[in-house]
Design a protein around this motif. Structure first.
Motif, short mmCIF file in Angstrom:
data_model
loop_
_atom_site.label_atom_id
_atom_site.label_comp_id
_atom_site.label_asym_id
_atom_site.label_seq_id
_atom_site.Cartn_x
_atom_site.Cartn_y
_atom_site.Cartn_z
N LEU A 359 4.44 -4.49 -9.75
CA LEU A 359 3.67 -4.66 -8.53
C LEU A 359 3.76 -3.39 -7.70
O LEU A 359 4.79 -2.70 -7.71
CB LEU A 359 4.21 -5.84 -7.73
CG LEU A 359 4.25 -7.20 -8.43
CD1 LEU A 359 5.01 -8.21 -7.58
CD2 LEU A 359 2.84 -7.69 -8.71
N LEU A 360 2.70 -3.06 -6.98
CA LEU A 360 2.77 -1.95 -6.03
C LEU A 360 3.55 -2.37 -4.78
O LEU A 360 4.27 -1.57 -4.19
CB LEU A 360 1.36 -1.51 -5.62
CG LEU A 360 0.45 -0.95 -6.70
CD1 LEU A 360 -0.82 -0.39 -6.07
CD2 LEU A 360 1.15 0.13 -7.49
N ASP A 361 3.37 -3.62 -4.41
CA ASP A 361 4.00 -4.17 -3.21
C ASP A 361 3.98 -5.68 -3.40
O ASP A 361 3.01 -6.23 -3.94
CB ASP A 361 3.22 -3.75 -1.96
CG ASP A 361 3.88 -4.21 -0.67
OD1 ASP A 361 3.80 -5.43 -0.39
OD2 ASP A 361 4.45 -3.38 0.05
N ARG A 411 -7.31 -3.00 -0.26
CA ARG A 411 -6.49 -4.18 -0.03
C ARG A 411 -5.32 -3.78 0.87
O ARG A 411 -4.70 -2.75 0.69
CB ARG A 411 -5.93 -4.78 -1.33
CG ARG A 411 -6.97 -5.51 -2.14
CD ARG A 411 -6.32 -6.35 -3.24
NE ARG A 411 -7.35 -7.02 -4.01
CZ ARG A 411 -7.92 -8.17 -3.67
NH1 ARG A 411 -7.52 -8.78 -2.56
NH2 ARG A 411 -8.85 -8.70 -4.41
N GLY A 412 -5.04 -4.64 1.84
CA GLY A 412 -3.86 -4.43 2.67
C GLY A 412 -4.02 -3.38 3.75
O GLY A 412 -3.03 -2.93 4.32
N MET A 413 -5.26 -2.98 4.04
CA MET A 413 -5.50 -1.99 5.08
C MET A 413 -6.61 -2.47 5.99
O MET A 413 -7.62 -3.01 5.53
CB MET A 413 -5.87 -0.63 4.46
CG MET A 413 -4.70 0.03 3.76
SD MET A 413 -5.13 1.63 3.00
CE MET A 413 -5.72 2.55 4.43
N ALA A 414 -6.41 -2.27 7.30
CA ALA A 414 -7.37 -2.74 8.30
C ALA A 414 -8.50 -1.74 8.49
O ALA A 414 -8.70 -1.19 9.58
CB ALA A 414 -6.67 -3.02 9.61
N VAL A 415 -9.22 -1.47 7.42
CA VAL A 415 -10.37 -0.58 7.47
C VAL A 415 -11.47 -1.24 6.66
O VAL A 415 -11.23 -2.13 5.84
CB VAL A 415 -10.05 0.81 6.88
CG1 VAL A 415 -8.98 1.52 7.70
CG2 VAL A 415 -9.63 0.71 5.41
N LEU A 443 -8.06 2.14 -1.65
CA LEU A 443 -7.22 2.28 -0.46
C LEU A 443 -6.27 1.09 -0.39
O LEU A 443 -6.68 -0.07 -0.42
CB LEU A 443 -8.09 2.31 0.81
CG LEU A 443 -9.26 3.30 0.81
CD1 LEU A 443 -10.02 3.21 2.13
CD2 LEU A 443 -8.77 4.72 0.57
N THR A 444 -5.00 1.37 -0.30
CA THR A 444 -4.00 0.31 -0.26
C THR A 444 -2.73 0.83 0.38
O THR A 444 -2.67 1.99 0.81
CB THR A 444 -3.72 -0.23 -1.68
OG1 THR A 444 -2.92 -1.42 -1.59
CG2 THR A 444 -3.00 0.79 -2.54
N ARG A 445 -1.74 -0.03 0.46
CA ARG A 445 -0.46 0.41 1.02
C ARG A 445 0.67 -0.03 0.11
O ARG A 445 0.59 -1.04 -0.60
CB ARG A 445 -0.25 -0.17 2.41
CG ARG A 445 -0.20 -1.68 2.48
CD ARG A 445 0.14 -2.17 3.88
NE ARG A 445 0.11 -3.62 3.96
CZ ARG A 445 1.11 -4.41 3.60
NH1 ARG A 445 2.23 -3.87 3.10
NH2 ARG A 445 1.03 -5.72 3.70
N VAL A 446 1.73 0.77 0.13
CA VAL A 446 2.97 0.45 -0.57
C VAL A 446 4.06 0.48 0.49
O VAL A 446 4.40 1.56 0.99
CB VAL A 446 3.26 1.45 -1.70
CG1 VAL A 446 4.62 1.14 -2.33
CG2 VAL A 446 2.16 1.41 -2.74
N GLY A 447 4.54 -0.69 0.87
CA GLY A 447 5.44 -0.75 2.01
C GLY A 447 4.66 -0.37 3.27
O GLY A 447 3.62 -0.94 3.57
N GLN A 448 5.17 0.65 3.98
CA GLN A 448 4.48 1.13 5.18
C GLN A 448 3.59 2.34 4.90
O GLN A 448 2.90 2.82 5.80
CB GLN A 448 5.51 1.50 6.24
CG GLN A 448 6.36 0.33 6.71
CD GLN A 448 5.51 -0.79 7.29
OE1 GLN A 448 4.62 -0.56 8.11
NE2 GLN A 448 5.79 -2.02 6.87
#
Length: 458
Positions: A359-361, A411-415, A443-448
């Motif tokens: 998993l990435l996160d 996923r996981g980003m407010a854009v 576009l995604t996030r891993v942790g912060q």
């Protein structure tokens, strides 16, 4: 078959008046035009003018053209059956695709159920599938307009009948519920329920509750299962009686709203999540609490593929087995049914263990693996570049690498992809777009940490 009643004091879920279509003249005209393939949306006005000149009443012409338009739309769900169906706009929007309805029917038949009450049958898609397996079907529909359509649609099936009645009241009269309504009111007298209930109490119930409410301005979708008609609490009452029960819910049903003791199955068709079905008692499979069923699209879809888990929502240890790691190799986007069912980590642990799937996160649906693995449960992308998400540096990257067409997933980003594309591609239009580079950013996030990952779709 019990003809649907007509009543001026019962509200219609769809404003379409079916009476002109169901007249001998209207029915003959509708089926003649349908067989000729005479209707195209672009030619609707000219066809309407011609039919009126031929002496057909304007109200009849309007009703017939509405049915031709709806039949065209219905082909995606019902295939060739759409050519002989009577439809309403609202009923078509909620109706189950025929290939999915066949799976619903198979559940009941496989569990040994012989008589299914389809409560809130709508246009009768699920009833058609059940009757085609020789199950006895009582299709109950409160709205007289929709019940009339279902009556016509089920006419080819001798084991099916339609009753125009309230689902809760009918179920009480059939003996499936206590003699007290869910709100504590008294049970109705027999005369208050439409005559023609099926002989013998049903040993299975299917429900597709209405998930829209009517207002003076039209209809709007509701998401609280207790606002559905009938509500989820009514479904649980049926299940508590021990009979086989299946209920179709919207795919966005929260995990916390799924009752204990049932199987929850999310279904996607051609990549689109179409429903979540809750199965109770005999139609629930042993050791299955959550399931994601993936179907192909088209007339000859690929064989269904399914992943299941016996563990409750939030209890799975699959995330620990899958592990969390860095971006690289191949990026995978799971099918929406897998995501809705909370089975992403289960998928990684079961099918990607040998290629270092991770998993990435824990809170993001994307995952990676060192090699490409063919699976019906996820789409693969080759990872090309991993960059921090900074608009200024990404604009420079777009310019320096000659990108003129940019697809964006997130996923996981407010854009929003549209806004990001506008920011990154500003000034790039008209600069040799035909010879430029077409690429995809995830576009995604891993942790912060927020990331922009350039990928190549497989």
């Amino acid at each position: 078959m019990v003809p649907a009643e007509t009543s001026s004091d019962q509200p219609s879920l769809d404003p379409t008046d079916l009476s002109p279509v169901l007249s001998p003249e209207g029915w003959a005209l509708l089926n003649r035009l349908s067989a000729e393939g005479s209707y195209r949306e672009a030619d609707a006005l000219s066809l309407s003018t011609r039919l009126r000149k031929d002496g057909h009443a304007p109200k009849l012409v309007s009703a017939v053209l509405t049915q031709l338009r709806l039949r065209g739309k219905a082909e995606a769900k019902f295939g060739p059956f759409a050519e002989s169906m009577v439809l309403t706009q609202a009923g078509l929007e909620q109706a189950t695709r025929l290939q999915v309805a066949a799976l619903h029917a198979g559940r009941f038949a496989g569990a040994g159920v012989r008589h299914v009450a389809d409560l809130g049958c709508g246009l009768g898609a699920d009833s058609m599938a059940m009757a085609s397996l020789d199950l006895q079907v009582t299709a109950v529909e409160r709205d007289p307009t929709v019940a009339a359509a279902a009556t016509v649609n089920l006419m080819p099936f001798p084991t099916a009948q339609v009753v125009c009645a309230d689902a809760v009241q009918w179920a009480q009269q059939a003996g499936a519920l206590p003699a007290e309504l869910p709100d504590g009111g008294p049970s109705p007298e027999a005369g208050e329920v439409a005559e023609g209930g099926a002989q013998g109490a049903p040993d299975g119930f299917w429900l597709d509750p209405a998930r829209r409410v009517l207002s003076s301005s039209g209809s709007s979708r509701v998401f609280d299962p207790e606002v559905f008609s009938p509500p989820l609490s009514f479904v649980e009452q049926l299940a508590d009686s021990g009979v086989a029960v299946g209920v179709k819910m919207g795919p966005g049903i929260p995990h916390g709203a799924v009752p204990a003791g049932c199987e929850a199955q999310w279904v996607s068709v051609g990549g689109e999540v179409t429903e979540a079905v809750l199965w109770f008692n005999a139609v629930a499979r042993p050791n299955v609490r959550r399931a994601a069923l993936v179907l192909g699209s088209g007339p000859d879809p690929a064989s269904p593929a399914e992943i299941t888990s016996p563990q409750d929502f939030g209890d799975s240890h699959a995330a620990e087995v899958a592990g969390v790691g860095g971006v690289g190799g191949w990026l995978y986007e799971p099918d929406g049914a897998v995501i809705r069912a909370g089975l992403v980590a289960d998928l990684v642990a079961r099918e990607f263990g040998g290629v270092r799937g991770r998993l990435l996160d824990e809170h993001i649906a994307y995952f990676c693996a060192d090699e490409q693995v063919e699976t019906p449960f996820a789409r693969a992308y080759e990872v090309l570049t991993v960059m921090p998400y900074h608009v200024k540096s990404l604009r420079r990257w777009v310019k320096d690498t000659g990108v003129t067409r940019l697809d964006i997933k997130k996923r996981g980003m407010a854009v929003t992809p549209e806004e990001v594309r506008r920011l990154l591609m500003s000034g790039q239009k008209g600069k040799g777009a035909g010879a430029g580079r077409h690429t995809t950013l995830v576009l995604t996030r891993v942790g912060q940490e927020r990331l922009a990952i350039e990928v190549r779709p497989v």
